[in-house]
Structure formats: structure tokens, C-alpha cells
Motif scaffolding. Structure first.
Motif, PDB file in Angstrom:
ATOM      1  N   LEU A 236      63.099  47.271  91.586  1.00  0.00           N
ATOM      2  CA  LEU A 236      64.378  47.447  92.265  1.00  0.00           C
ATOM      3  C   LEU A 236      65.062  46.097  92.476  1.00  0.00           C
TER       4      LEU A 236
ATOM      5  N   GLU B  50      64.937  43.492  90.623  1.00  0.00           N
ATOM      6  CA  GLU B  50      65.534  43.083  89.351  1.00  0.00           C
ATOM      7  C   GLU B  50      66.846  43.822  89.101  1.00  0.00           C
ATOM      8  N   ARG B  51      66.880  45.110  89.424  1.00  0.00           N
ATOM      9  CA  ARG B  51      68.106  45.889  89.204  1.00  0.00           C
ATOM     10  C   ARG B  51      69.215  45.486  90.182  1.00  0.00           C
TER      11      ARG B  51
ATOM     12  N   GLU C  89      70.851  42.554  88.811  1.00  0.00           N
ATOM     13  CA  GLU C  89      71.831  42.953  87.792  1.00  0.00           C
ATOM     14  C   GLU C  89      73.125  43.444  88.429  1.00  0.00           C
TER      15      GLU C  89
ATOM     16  N   GLU D 283      76.486  44.020  86.413  1.00  0.00           N
ATOM     17  CA  GLU D 283      75.969  44.832  85.310  1.00  0.00           C
ATOM     18  C   GLU D 283      75.571  46.232  85.747  1.00  0.00           C
ATOM     19  N   ARG D 284      75.483  46.475  87.055  1.00  0.00           N
ATOM     20  CA  ARG D 284      75.176  47.783  87.616  1.00  0.00           C
ATOM     21  C   ARG D 284      76.026  47.995  88.859  1.00  0.00           C
TER      22      ARG D 284
ATOM     23  N   LEU E 239      72.720  52.319  89.980  1.00  0.00           N
ATOM     24  CA  LEU E 239      71.440  52.184  90.663  1.00  0.00           C
ATOM     25  C   LEU E 239      71.434  53.151  91.839  1.00  0.00           C
TER      26      LEU E 239
ATOM     27  N   ASP F 267      65.817  56.524  87.375  1.00  0.00           N
ATOM     28  CA  ASP F 267      65.048  55.871  88.425  1.00  0.00           C
ATOM     29  C   ASP F 267      65.697  56.163  89.770  1.00  0.00           C
TER      30      ASP F 267
ATOM     31  N   GLY G  91      68.730  39.201  93.606  1.00  0.00           N
ATOM     32  CA  GLY G  91      68.388  40.556  94.010  1.00  0.00           C
ATOM     33  C   GLY G  91      67.774  40.678  95.383  1.00  0.00           C
TER      34      GLY G  91
END
Length: 457
Positions: A59, A61-62, A65, A70-71, A114, A238, A323
Motif C-alpha cells: 500500500l 508503494e501505491r 504512486e 499516477e493513481r 487505489l 486490491d 508514500g
């Protein structure tokens, strides 16, 4: 964070999961039987964790992003979960709403979403007063099912340590069911029609949503025709959990070391956050949060000063870890125009790495003439609309939203697609604490996000 914060040398103090106990801890219940509390905490500490460290790190890492654009983060769920709502229809309907909103966002924003639920642990709530008085009788305030019961009796309002164990069990059951649904194909983008909620067939938004479903289905079939095989990555998504880590005894008991990883993880949830009332720089919650490896968030209100926010960022993310830190601003529609930009400018000027997220719910609560606590959809949408504009004007990025919502047919927030009025609130007002968006209002807000981000003409 509603007062001037005094300097605290956090670096000079060694951190442990229990070092928060040397600080002032706000919004904590008073337990009459400390021996019973110790026994419950010991039992809780022996129970398996609710999430894993590799999920927590994935999470993070996302979220990094999302910081890079990017998300987009969609975080939503109940204001306060109740033990009674740990049922398959309520959990699956909550999941459906978040999946449908994310489908709208993916389709319109053309970027991954996400998904983080406010569930599997959102059992405690901060209160404006420690007690409640009715007809000359004063009892402890209801602090959520993690602590006591809403019924106005001495027995119900007693802070019960056994509820810590019950909350862990309900959280585990919720997580188990969500994971089973996801792994079983419930979130398969090939079949978003499975996510429909029967009660919204009449919704004025239903036709627009179905056009999106059809468009996504056509796109998937086209790509799979070119590839010559099914795209399995679209058969599941996810999903992560979050809650306000308010009751620190509970959080400490579920803070663990894990093999082959450095440091400590809060394994009660993937993504804990600090509420606005407990984010003092010298407070217990800040002391606890600075030492865990989870990605963390802080609610930021209109009274926060730029210098105080920067000092809090220094304590919570001293190494500028991607993050790690999310700032959730909740200003209110009337105040966001003047309160948000100075904070954005200060953080941008200092080059700090954070994810900015809008919570357009908590600053827009009011009471109606017939005694209901509610929020007006026009104010929720208005604050979100202004948030996008202010970020754009400042050269920063709004990377997500944080919402209180439900998949039930509730009438708790005024306005929206069916233009709910005060008389409608008494029809289906079910929340124990704060009013939530229903399905139609949630979907309408998702469409607003897409329009503001440039994804819709």
C-alpha cells in the motif's frame, strides 16, 4: 492541532509501541477495572494480526504512486462501524459502492484507482464531551462499539475492555469476507453488473452508470481480442483497510515486529490515521504514529497554522519517505477558500513529500430544525469542487478523496440526485454518529470528481 504547539524533542526520545503513555492522550475512555483492561490487552496481544506487513508495504508503494499523480486514492466507508452491522449484505453493499465509484473514476480519469475502505476496525469515535446528560442524568459519552454501547444506561455506557476482543473478532470476520469476495471474482471488471444494488434501479444516475459499464466492457473485449486471451489482471482488484487509530491501547496491542523486516508495524489495519482532535505535536497519538512503519494520514482542519503543520510533518516523516504521509484536509465549504491555500503553499515551498486528500464531509455537518445531524450534498460537492480549483491554482495535486458513505438505502445527507429534504431524513436515518452519503450521492460525487479532473466534457 487547534492550539499553538510547543516544541518537543522527539528525536531525543527512544520510541517503543508503549512510549505514547508518557504523553497526554486525548479522547481515551476511562476504564474502571484496570486489571480487566490488562487482561484484555494481554489476550489481544496474543491474537493473530488482521493484516500483513507485505500488504502494508505494498500500500505504501501505491500511495507513493498517488503522490506522483499516477493513481487516485478513493477512501470511504462508515463513519463508525457497529458490531451489529457485521453482516454479509451490509459488507458486500459497502464494497459494491466503492467498486462502482472506482469504476467511474477509472473510466473517467484514465488512471488506476487505489481503493481503501473505512472498515474492519472503524469502531471508535472521538466525542466533543466526555459525558452526556439527559433529564438530569449524566453518563459517559458513547465512544463507539470498541468502547461501550449507545443505549443510555450505566451498564451500556461503561467502558468495557471485553469489547477490544470483540472488535478484533468483528474486524477479522469483515476482512475474511472482503478477501473471499475479492478472491472469488466479486470485483471482476468483466462483470461490473454484479455490483448493482437493487434499490437504486430508479436512480437518475443509473443510465449514465450503465453506459460506462458498457464502454468498459467493450474496451476489455477489444483488448482481449487483440491479445488473444483473457486479461486476468482485470478479474480482481486490491483492497486495503483504514481506520482512525484513536484508542491507543488497542493499537499498541496489535503493533508487532515481523520476520525479515525492520521496525514495528501496526497490524490492525493497513492505513491508520490521526484525527484532527488528537494531532497535537506533543500528544500521545503523534508519539505513537511516528514509530510505526505503516503509511499514515493526518486530518487537517481550518485552524491549523502552516508552521505547526510543517513541524508535524518533520516528526511523522523525517526521512521524506515516499508514500509515508497523507494529509487529509477537511475545511468545510465556507472556510476552504481561505484556509487551504496557505497550507499548500507552505508544504510546497519546503518541498515536503505528501499526498493531499480531500475530506469534504466533516467540515459540513449541521443540525436540522427537526433535530437530525446532517450534511448538505451541495456543501460536500462545493468543498470538493473548490479543493480541485485551489490545488490547481497553487500548483499542487489533489490525489484522493476521503468519504463517509454506505451501500444502504439511507436518507442522512440532504440533496443529491433525489433532492432529499429535511422531511426525508426520518424515513431511513440509520447512522449512530455521523450522516453518510447513500449510493446515489456517492456515485454523483464520483462523477463530479471525474469532471473536475478533466475526464469528462
Amino acid at each position: 492541532m487547534q492550539h499553538t504547539l510547543k516544541a518537543v524533542d522527539h528525536e531525543a526520545s527512544e520510541w517503543t509501541p508503549g512510549s505514547w503513555q508518557g504523553r497526554t492522550a486525548l479522547q481515551q475512555p476511562t476504564y474502571e477495572d484496570t486489571a480487566e483492561l490488562r487482561e484484555s490487552l494481554y489476550r489481544l496481544g496474543e491474537l493473530p494480526p488482521l493484516v500483513t506487513s507485505w500488504e502494508v508495504l505494498a500500500l505504501k508503494e501505491r500511495l507513493a504512486e498517488a503522490q506522483n499523480g499516477e493513481r487516485f486514492l478513493l477512501q470511504g466507508g462508515d463513519c463508525a462501524e457497529s458490531f451489529a452491522d457485521c453482516t454479509s449484505p451490509i459488507i458486500s453493499n459497502r464494497l459494491k459502492v466503492l467498486l462502482q465509484m472506482s469504476l467511474v473514476l477509472v473510466h473517467g480519469m484514465k488512471k488506476p484507482v487505489l481503493r481503501v475502505g473505512r472498515f474492519a476496525g472503524q469502531y471508535a469515535k472521538p466525542r466533543s464531551a466526555d459525558t452526556e446528560t439527559r433529564d438530569d442524568v449524566t453518563l459517559p459519552a458513547f465512544r463507539g462499539d470498541l468502547v461501550n454501547s449507545p443505549e443510555f444506561t450505566p451498564a451500556a455506557r461503561r467502558a468495557d475492555p471485553q469489547r477490544l476482543i470483540k472488535a478484533h473478532a468483528r474486524s477479522a470476520m469483515t476482512m475474511n469476507f472482503v478477501r473471499a469476495l475479492i478472491d472469488g471474482g466479486f470485483a471482476d471488471l468483466h462483470h461490473p453488473e454484479y455490483w448493482d444494488l437493487a434499490w437504486v434501479e430508479h436512480s437518475p444516475l443509473a443510465a449514465e452508470y450503465r453506459r460506462m459499464v458498457g464502454s468498459i466492457g467493450d474496451s476489455l473485449r477489444f483488448m482481449e481480442t487483440l491479445a488473444g486471451q483473457s486479461i486476468s489482471s482485470y478479474s480482481r482488484v486490491d483492497f486495503y483497510t483504514s481506520h482512525e487509530a484513536l484508542l491507543l491501547h488497542y493499537e499498541e496491542a496489535l503493533t508487532r515486529r515481523v520476520p525479515r523486516q525492520d521496525g514495528w508495524f501496526n497490524l490492525s489495519t493497513h492505513f491508520p490515521w490521526i484525527g484532527m482532535r488528537t494531532a497535537a505535536l506533543d500528544g500521545a497519538h503523534t508519539e505513537y504514529f511516528r514509530g510505526i512503519r505503516n503509511p499514515i494520514a493526518v486530518k487537517v482542519g481550518p485552524t491549523v497554522k502552516p508552521d505547526d503543520l510543517l513541524r508535524l510533518i518533520d516528526v511523522l516523516n523525517p526521512n521524506e519517505e515516499p508514500g509515508r504521509l497523507t494529509l487529509i484536509h477537511r475545511m468545510g465549504n465556507a472556510q476552504i477558500g481561505t484556509a487551504l491555500q496557505p497550507l499548500l503553499e507552505a508544504v510546497k515551498r519546503e518541498g515536503r513529500r505528501v499526498l493531499w486528500v480531500a475530506d469534504p464531509m466533516h467540515g459540513n455537518t449541521e443540525s436540522t430544525s427537526n433535530g437530525f445531524k446532517t450534511r448538505r450534498f451541495e456543501n460536500i460537492a462545493g468543498e470538493l469542487d473548490k479543493a480541485f480549483d485551489i490545488h490547481a491554482a497553487t500548483g499542487t495535486r489533489l490525489g484522493g478523496v476521503h468519504l463517509e458513505l454506505t451501500g444502504e438505502d439511507v436518507t442522512e445527507c440532504l440533496g443529491g440526485a433525489r433532492d432529499l429534504v429535511e422531511q426525508d431524513l426520518q424515513r431511513a436515518y440509520k447512522s449512530m454518529v455521523d450522516p453518510r452519503l447513500n449510493y446515489e450521492q456517492s456515485l454523483e460525487l464520483a462523477m463530479l470528481i471525474v469532471r473536475k479532473s478533466g475526464g469528462m466534457a
